[in-house]
Motif scaffolding. Structure first.
Motif: not given
Length: 202
Positions: A35-40, A42-52
């Protein structure tokens, strides 16, 4: 911003992408999930809210089979064992886990192992099971869940009793689905003719 295609990394084993509004999910050969992109939310699912801005792997599992990145910060996936997993924004119950809590890592929807296809729309989702039944949950505005009302549901609810649904696709506020006999069916908001029934009404 690019107006011509640019390659993402150098890998040559990507299988299936699913693009949301601000983020992307993708499966790689070997059934890993990235996953990558905006993560406000937690939609990337990596346990963070960090933009990737580059792909990050979602966990270490190699059992992902089908994915859907919904328009607004919710993510859905079916595993090879038929279980359904969700993460991200959940303010309308669109994750289907019985609450309105956001999740930054995948959580399982129930305990069933008969999910086949899932598709996330605007604050709602639809899915089919291996028995051909159709299920819907989340934001019920415009009747897009197909349940004869505009009620919100935070857990999957079966749509009718038919067992001939094949592949549903959730749009912004309407659903299109093919049945096993090849017929096409739509429901929800139709003010721009998106239902394909010759009208422009919901």
């Amino acid at each position: 911003t690019y107006s011509s295609p640019v390659q993402v990394g150098a890998l040559t084993n990507w299988l299936e992408p699913s693009a949301g509004v601000y983020s992307t999910l993708a499966l790689v050969f070997g059934d890993t999930l990235w996953a990558w992109g905006r993560n406000t939310k937690g939609q990337l699912g990596d346990g963070t809210t960090t933009v990737r801005s580059s792909p990050v792997q979602v966990g270490a599992l190699t059992t992902w089979a089908q994915i859907s990145s919904a328009p607004y910060q919710s993510s859905y996936a079916v595993k090879t064992d038929g279980t359904l997993w969700v993460w991200g924004f959940n303010h309308k119950g669109q994750l289907g886990v019985g609450n309105t809590t956001d999740y930054s890592s995948p959580v399982q929807v129930g305990a069933l192992t008969d999910w086949s296809v899932v598709s996330g729309g605007s604050y709602y989702a639809v899915g089919t099971k291996t028995d051909g039944t159709l299920w819907a949950w989340g934001y019920g505005q415009y009747g897009k869940l197909g349940l004869g009302n505009t009620t919100d549901y935070s857990s999957p609810v079966q749509v009718g009793a038919l067992t001939d649904w094949s592949k549903p696709e959730a749009g912004y506020a309407h659903v299109a689905s093919v049945k096993t006999d090849g017929t096409m069916w739509t429901i929800g908001k139709g003010t721009n003719g998106q239902l394909g029934d010759g009208t422009n009404v919901s």
